[in-house]
Design a protein around this motif. Structure first.
Motif, mmCIF file in Angstrom:
data_model
loop_
_atom_site.group_PDB
_atom_site.id
_atom_site.type_symbol
_atom_site.label_atom_id
_atom_site.label_comp_id
_atom_site.label_asym_id
_atom_site.label_seq_id
_atom_site.Cartn_x
_atom_site.Cartn_y
_atom_site.Cartn_z
ATOM 1 N N ILE A 238 0.848 -1.216 0.039
ATOM 2 C CA ILE A 238 -0.033 -0.223 0.078
ATOM 3 C C ILE A 238 1.036 1.301 -0.154
ATOM 4 O O ILE A 238 0.701 1.974 -0.666
ATOM 5 N N PHE A 239 2.030 1.259 0.726
ATOM 6 C CA PHE A 239 2.560 2.449 1.057
ATOM 7 C C PHE A 239 3.590 2.655 -0.246
ATOM 8 O O PHE A 239 3.867 3.637 -0.793
ATOM 9 N N ALA A 240 4.056 1.374 -0.781
ATOM 10 C CA ALA A 240 5.016 1.509 -1.913
ATOM 11 C C ALA A 240 4.472 2.096 -3.115
ATOM 12 O O ALA A 240 5.031 3.041 -3.580
ATOM 13 N N ARG A 241 3.158 1.619 -3.383
ATOM 14 C CA ARG A 241 2.522 2.178 -4.604
ATOM 15 C C ARG A 241 2.006 3.559 -4.420
ATOM 16 O O ARG A 241 2.062 4.395 -5.311
ATOM 17 N N LEU A 242 1.629 3.777 -3.437
ATOM 18 C CA LEU A 242 1.093 5.383 -2.865
ATOM 19 C C LEU A 242 2.161 6.297 -3.152
ATOM 20 O O LEU A 242 2.302 7.318 -3.904
ATOM 21 N N LEU A 243 3.338 5.985 -2.483
ATOM 22 C CA LEU A 243 4.567 6.757 -2.602
ATOM 23 C C LEU A 243 5.225 7.080 -4.135
ATOM 24 O O LEU A 243 5.657 7.841 -4.673
ATOM 25 N N ARG A 244 5.289 5.695 -4.420
ATOM 26 C CA ARG A 244 5.800 5.624 -6.123
ATOM 27 C C ARG A 244 4.852 6.581 -7.008
ATOM 28 O O ARG A 244 5.425 7.428 -7.883
ATOM 29 N N SER A 245 3.689 6.527 -6.841
ATOM 30 C CA SER A 245 2.567 7.279 -7.729
ATOM 31 C C SER A 245 2.759 8.743 -7.286
ATOM 32 O O SER A 245 3.011 9.735 -8.313
ATOM 33 N N SER A 246 3.190 8.975 -5.980
ATOM 34 C CA SER A 246 3.073 10.610 -5.844
ATOM 35 C C SER A 246 4.367 10.989 -6.319
ATOM 36 O O SER A 246 4.511 12.333 -6.785
ATOM 37 N N MET A 247 5.458 10.236 -6.243
ATOM 38 C CA MET A 247 6.698 11.134 -6.827
ATOM 39 C C MET A 247 6.670 11.083 -8.270
ATOM 40 O O MET A 247 7.368 12.184 -8.876
ATOM 41 N N ILE A 248 6.017 10.218 -8.947
ATOM 42 C CA ILE A 248 5.752 10.296 -10.482
ATOM 43 C C ILE A 248 5.132 11.512 -10.837
ATOM 44 O O ILE A 248 5.495 12.092 -11.825
ATOM 45 N N SER A 249 4.260 11.813 -9.958
ATOM 46 C CA SER A 249 3.221 12.905 -10.358
ATOM 47 C C SER A 249 4.145 14.368 -10.142
ATOM 48 O O SER A 249 3.884 15.367 -10.547
ATOM 49 N N GLN A 250 5.190 13.980 -9.225
ATOM 50 C CA GLN A 250 5.982 15.290 -9.133
ATOM 51 C C GLN A 250 7.242 15.336 -9.856
ATOM 52 O O GLN A 250 7.738 16.672 -9.894
ATOM 53 N N ARG A 251 7.493 14.405 -11.021
ATOM 54 C CA ARG A 251 8.648 14.501 -11.564
ATOM 55 C C ARG A 251 8.638 15.795 -12.645
ATOM 56 O O ARG A 251 9.483 16.102 -12.792
ATOM 57 N N GLY A 252 7.231 15.916 -13.059
ATOM 58 C CA GLY A 252 7.164 17.028 -14.100
ATOM 59 C C GLY A 252 7.261 18.482 -13.539
ATOM 60 O O GLY A 252 6.972 19.411 -14.284
ATOM 61 N N ALA A 253 7.125 18.639 -12.132
ATOM 62 C CA ALA A 253 7.092 20.074 -11.717
ATOM 63 C C ALA A 253 8.198 20.802 -12.065
ATOM 64 O O ALA A 253 9.143 20.338 -12.409
ATOM 65 N N ASP A 254 7.809 22.260 -11.948
ATOM 66 C CA ASP A 254 9.035 23.050 -12.113
ATOM 67 C C ASP A 254 10.238 22.998 -11.449
ATOM 68 O O ASP A 254 11.404 23.058 -11.843
ATOM 69 N N TYR A 255 9.894 22.743 -10.246
ATOM 70 C CA TYR A 255 11.172 22.894 -9.212
ATOM 71 C C TYR A 255 12.094 21.558 -9.524
ATOM 72 O O TYR A 255 13.297 21.525 -9.300
ATOM 73 N N VAL A 256 11.426 20.406 -9.888
ATOM 74 C CA VAL A 256 12.570 19.429 -10.363
ATOM 75 C C VAL A 256 13.032 19.628 -11.684
ATOM 76 O O VAL A 256 14.585 19.240 -11.865
ATOM 77 N N LEU A 257 12.323 20.130 -12.812
ATOM 78 C CA LEU A 257 13.133 20.604 -14.041
ATOM 79 C C LEU A 257 14.356 21.524 -13.543
ATOM 80 O O LEU A 257 15.293 21.546 -14.317
ATOM 81 N N SER A 258 14.128 22.469 -12.701
ATOM 82 C CA SER A 258 14.762 23.486 -12.473
ATOM 83 C C SER A 258 16.201 22.805 -11.797
ATOM 84 O O SER A 258 17.408 23.042 -12.178
ATOM 85 N N ALA A 259 15.988 21.703 -10.775
ATOM 86 C CA ALA A 259 16.944 21.125 -10.223
ATOM 87 C C ALA A 259 17.905 20.355 -11.455
ATOM 88 O O ALA A 259 19.125 20.101 -11.152
ATOM 89 N N GLN A 260 17.122 19.668 -12.262
ATOM 90 C CA GLN A 260 18.137 18.799 -13.371
ATOM 91 C C GLN A 260 18.687 19.941 -14.304
ATOM 92 O O GLN A 260 19.692 19.656 -14.720
ATOM 93 N N ALA A 261 18.025 21.174 -14.401
ATOM 94 C CA ALA A 261 18.909 22.055 -15.378
ATOM 95 C C ALA A 261 20.194 22.654 -14.444
ATOM 96 O O ALA A 261 21.208 22.870 -15.176
#
Length: 265
Positions: free
Chosen positions: A186-209
């Motif tokens: 339960i916790f594994a799938r929930l955290l994985r889904s939440s992290m995938i939804s955050q991958r395209g956020a602006d702060y993640v793209l800025s950190a990658q840049a």
């Protein structure tokens, strides 16, 4: 000559005038407590949970007898077990071993809540570990972990806990591990889904840049912003863990002596 500038349209603030209250310091906890005070159902639930916790903490002071004492064993006969009020000094009656039911309920609160908290913590840690690896690394690692999680999810929660407890043995530690493992998917799938939804956020793209490593982005940015739903799920799963522990004890897999205090008995 110096030019005197006119005051702004809103007027200048005099030193002797009180300034407006600064609400920027109100944090997440203050906002949560403010919402809690406005919700009568949440207040009632908090009071009930608080009473259970107090009963578990002060069980030695509240219980008339010890958790494994059998003060009424002489009152038990092969054909009769006194019920509530039938024997003086035992308001809720006796169990089949001669123990005071009231004392067993009070001591059982400590045992059941302890199992629920520890098993939920084990499931939370294991699920977060798998979720962070799957959601942070991705690729074939994500596929392997999620297929393993799908296998665990295909088995009913209680049936999986019963199977693990039967293999590990009839001990309280086995019950905690069994319930914790059944909650990992339960916790594994929930955290994985939440992290995938955050991958395209602006702060993640800025950190990658900026050239930050995947590990740094995952642990310093993705995880802190994705763990909220998991914590909420943990509070809900705690109640299920207590019920599962009671079910395992009722089935004889709870460990300990049969006359020991536990809600499942």
């Amino acid at each position: 000559m110096s030019t005197v500038l006119p005051p702004p349209s809103g007027g200048a603030v005099r030193p002797d005038e009180p300034s407006a209250p600064d609400t920027r310091g109100s944090g997440m906890w203050q906002d949560a407590f403010r919402r809690l005070r406005r919700n009568p159902a949440a207040i009632a639930g908090a009071v009930i949970v608080g009473l259970f916790i107090l009963v578990a903490i002060f069980a030695p002071l509240l219980a008339p007898y010890g958790g494994e004492e059998l003060p009424g064993r002489t009152q038990i006969t092969p054909t009769s077990i006194p019920g509530p009020g039938e024997v003086e000094g035992f308001p809720l009656g006796l169990d089949r071993f001669g123990g005071d039911v009231l004392s067993k309920l009070i001591w059982g609160a400590r045992a059941s809540l302890l199992i629920g908290v520890i098993s939920t913590a084990l499931g939370l840690l294991g699920g977060m570990l798998l979720g962070v690896i799957a959601g942070g690394v991705g690729g074939w690692v994500d596929n392997v972990i999620m297929r393993f999680v799908d296998i665990l999810l295909s088995v009913p929660n209680l049936l999986l806990a019963v199977s693990i407890a039967a293999v590990l043995g009839q001990t309280p530690s086995a019950v905690m591990i069994a319930i914790g493992v059944s909650q990992v998917p339960i916790f594994a799938r929930l955290l994985r889904s939440s992290m995938i939804s955050q991958r395209g956020a602006d702060y993640v793209l800025s950190a990658q840049a900026l050239g930050l490593s995947t590990r740094t982005i995952t642990m310093s940015h993705l995880l802190p912003n994705s763990v909220g739903p998991v914590i909420v799920q943990a509070t809900l799963t705690l109640a299920t863990a207590v019920i599962d522990a009671a079910a395992l004890s009722f089935l004889g897999l709870g460990g300990g002596r049969p006359e020991s205090a536990e809600w499942g008995r």
